[in-house]
Write a protein that holds these residues in place. Structure first.
Motif: not given
Ligand SMILES: *[C@@H]1O[C@H](CO)[C@@H](O)[C@H](O)[C@H]1NC(C)=O
Ligand SMILES: *[C@@H]1O[C@H](CO)[C@@H](O)[C@H](O)[C@H]1NC(C)=O
Ligand SMILES: *[C@@H]1O[C@H](CO)[C@@H](O)[C@H](O)[C@H]1NC(C)=O
Ligand SMILES: *[C@@H]1O[C@H](CO)[C@@H](O)[C@H](O)[C@H]1NC(C)=O
Ligand SMILES: *[C@@H]1O[C@H](CO)[C@@H](O)[C@H](O)[C@H]1NC(C)=O
Ligand SMILES: *[C@@H]1O[C@H](CO)[C@@H](O)[C@H](O)[C@H]1NC(C)=O
Ligand SMILES: *[C@@H]1O[C@H](CO)[C@@H](O)[C@H](O)[C@H]1NC(C)=O
Ligand SMILES: *[C@@H]1O[C@H](CO)[C@@H](O)[C@H](O)[C@H]1NC(C)=O
Ligand SMILES: *[C@@H]1O[C@H](CO)[C@@H](O)[C@H](O)[C@H]1NC(C)=O
Ligand SMILES: *[C@@H]1O[C@H](CO)[C@@H](O)[C@H](O)[C@H]1NC(C)=O
Length: 516
Positions: A33-37, A69-72, A74-83
């Motif tokens: 799930t993407f959370t921000d761009v 782009l930030w994404y997580t 599902q169910g993991w509550n992680d927050n990954i940033a791809v640049t």
């Protein structure tokens, strides 16, 4: 024959549609799930670019669209940033993925600059944690002191693949055309990520450059602790100057094994020099400021480190040892803690054994019993090989996808034992005799980890591009010492650069042949 021109012109004069997050349609990836761009334009932005292969830094000024782009999961509550950094003008139609170091998935976003400076759109990911290369202290264990498998899996096997998919999607949105070719460039952990992509996601990259790869992770990372274990067991910590003098003596003894007296052991696995030959010799020691004598105990430490860890059951080698001609300063580091000279272990190895193998951040590693190293090694391999080692010799998927892979490793790598790379390549060769059609391996004489010294490839990425786009496979790679004083071609393994006379600093004094 060895033209350094890059591949033929690609898409011409395609300009970015604009630098705006609204142009981006996030791709569909199962469970993501993407959370921000965000997208920010930078004109004439000056920074210290960080090359990966080899590691070099230089000032540069680039103009690019900085997309995050930030994404997580599902169910993991992680927050990954791809640049993704996209050149504002003159895109060459290529995407370049850039890998990490140590425990970081990307060490520094300035590693994106060399790709952009060469007109490629460049992508990296932080894997959900920061840029700390030497420690996993913020993510290795969860708050109940259990291994954080989610982060480990992302680090070892998932993040780079998702970044490639996201990068291609973003580039397609920004130009209205997908990249014509994609390349991955990584050294050390990045080199492992490179081979991981070839093994596990063979369709994502057309060309892969793997330097000094951290493959065989579950084996060599404990192995990086072995020198400290030896010193702790013997309760003897030689001054750094002594270990340096012993290593220098091994170079003098074994330099000629490759036929050229050039201060480099190009044939390290034929070198059987024993440090006992140096006992009684005196050296000026910068650590103590006076002359010191090499003792029996000093020699015993060095010889045990060179011998490497062995199985208590079969007496066979657990993993490859440090080779002669390789600096002791990193993994056999000794320091004065104010009251005594004592071991200063390499943090990655300690962190791995403590957090991932024993799931105890406070494991008293310095007090490991005599059987402790073998126990840690065995558990590391049993529990982690399949997740972390990236040692599958079956590259048929990559071959079928038409990919090309260049892998190089320094013969004086002071962190990752080079024989692990040689071993992997030999296994791949045994698996597929036609391997050379898509995978070529180069050993770099005297080169330290990721190329801070010795004969390091100067332009491997250009050769990779030429192979992928023009079908010209590299038999040799130009190499140079970092100061440019010595030049030589790296020969495709198992060929070696044999001396044919003349000044050893010159490329023309060597030629590639079957053996020394
Ligand atoms: C960037 O530098 C180029 C070349 O010096 C110059 O022509 C251009 O105006 C600069 N752009 C901006 C936004 O400063
Ligand atoms: C690019 O954007 C990200 C996210 O907004 C930001 O953290 C980073 O500092 C930016 N990079 C540069 C070079 O400005
Ligand atoms: C990385 O983590 C180690 C261990 O906590 C710490 O000592 C070091 O300062 C950290 N480095 C950076 C760059 O944050
Ligand atoms: C531990 O809990 C804190 C507070 O909830 C959180 O910020 C942190 O990310 C957690 N650490 C790990 C490794 O899960
Ligand atoms: C070992 O050799 C290197 C390179 O020649 C030199 O810089 C260093 O001082 C030597 N170390 C000792 C202890 O002699
Ligand atoms: C070193 O030992 C190996 C293994 O015993 C042997 O094959 C090799 O010939 C030896 N090298 C030299 C230079 O004596
Ligand atoms: C050796 O350990 C000391 C103390 O931790 C550290 O400052 C130094 O950078 C280390 N040297 C190397 C080459 O890793
Ligand atoms: C320094 O190392 C010695 C020997 O390992 C140890 O006994 C001592 O406690 C250490 N001192 C400090 C300040 O860490
Ligand atoms: C890219 O740019 C750097 C710095 O100018 C250069 O060293 C490198 O050879 C170039 N080519 C490729 C293919 O990365
Ligand atoms: C070899 O070439 C280097 C660099 O040109 C030079 O400095 C050196 O003196 C030469 N050595 C010999 C033995 O001619």
């Amino acid at each position: 024959m060895f033209s350094t021109k890059l591949g033929q012109a690609l898409l011409l004069a395609i300009s970015i549609k604009g630098c705006s997050a609204s142009l981006i349609n996030t791709p569909t990836i199962p469970g993501v799930t993407f959370t921000d761009v965000q997208a920010v334009e930078h004109q004439n932005y000056s920074l210290l670019a960080e090359n990966t292969n080899p590691e070099q830094f230089y000032d540069t000024t680039i103009s690019f669209c900085n997309i995050t782009l930030w994404y997580t999961h599902q169910g993991w509550n992680d927050n990954i940033a791809v640049t993704v950094w996209i050149p504002l003008t003159g895109w060459d139609g290529r995407m370049r993925g850039v890998g990490g170091s140590g425990f970081s998935v990307i060490a520094n976003l300035n590693r994106l600059a060399p790709g952009v400076g060469n007109s490629s759109a460049t992508v990296a990911t932080n894997g959900g944690h920061g840029h700390n290369t030497s420690s996993a202290d913020t993510w290795g264990l969860d708050n109940s002191s259990r291994v954080n498998f989610m982060y480990a899996q992302t680090f070892f096997a998932v993040a780079e693949a998702e970044a490639a998919v996201i990068g291609k999607s973003v580039i397609t949105d920004m130009f209205g055309a997908s990249p014509r070719y994609s390349y991955f460039d990584g050294c050390s952990t990045g080199g492992r990520q490179a081979l991981m992509l070839a093994q596990q996601y063979p369709d994502l990259y057309d060309g892969i450059l793997s330097g000094s790869p951290a493959i065989n992770w579950a084996s060599f990372v404990p192995g990086m602790y072995y020198p400290q274990f030896v010193m702790n067991q013997l309760q003897h910590y030689p001054y750094p100057c002594i270990l340096d003098a012993i290593n220098n003596a091994s170079i003098i003894a074994c330099d000629i094994l490759d036929g050229a007296v050039d201060g480099i052991i190009s044939n390290p696995y034929q070198c059987n020099y024993s440090a006992s030959a140096a006992v009684g010799r005196t050296v000026y020691c910068k650590d103590t400021g006076k002359m010191e004598t090499i003792t029996e105990s000093d020699a015993e430490v060095a010889d045990k480190i060179w011998e490497g860890p062995k199985s208590s059951i079969s007496n066979s080698q657990l993993w490859y040892p440090m080779s002669r001609g390789t600096s002791f300063s990193n993994i056999a580091n000794v320091t004065n803690n104010g009251t005594a000279w004592t071991g200063a272990p390499f943090l990655i190895a300690v962190d791995w054994i403590n957090r991932f193998v024993f799931q105890n951040a406070n494991y008293p590693i310095a007090e490991m019993p005599a059987s402790g190293f073998e126990d840690a090694y065995d558990l590391s391999v049993k529990a982690w090989r399949h997740v972390s080692s990236t040692d599958n010799p079956d590259l048929s998927g990559f071959q079928a996808a038409g990919g090309k892979l260049i892998h190089w490793h320094g013969l004086a790598d002071q962190q990752i034992f080079e024989e692990g790379s040689r071993d992997y390549y030999n296994k791949c060769m045994a698996h597929d005799p036609l391997l050379r059609e898509y995978y070529r391996f180069f050993e770099a004489p005297g080169a330290a980890h990721c190329g801070v010294s010795g004969l390091i490839p100067t332009d491997a990425m250009s050769y990779l591009i030429q192979w992928v786009e023009d079908g010209v496979a590299p038999d040799e790679l130009p190499a140079s010492t970092p100061d440019g004083a010595m030049k030589r071609r790296l020969c495709e393994y198992p060929k070696v650069a044999a001396y044919r006379g003349g000044n050893v600093t010159l490329e023309s004094s060597f030629h590639c042949q079957e053996s020394f």
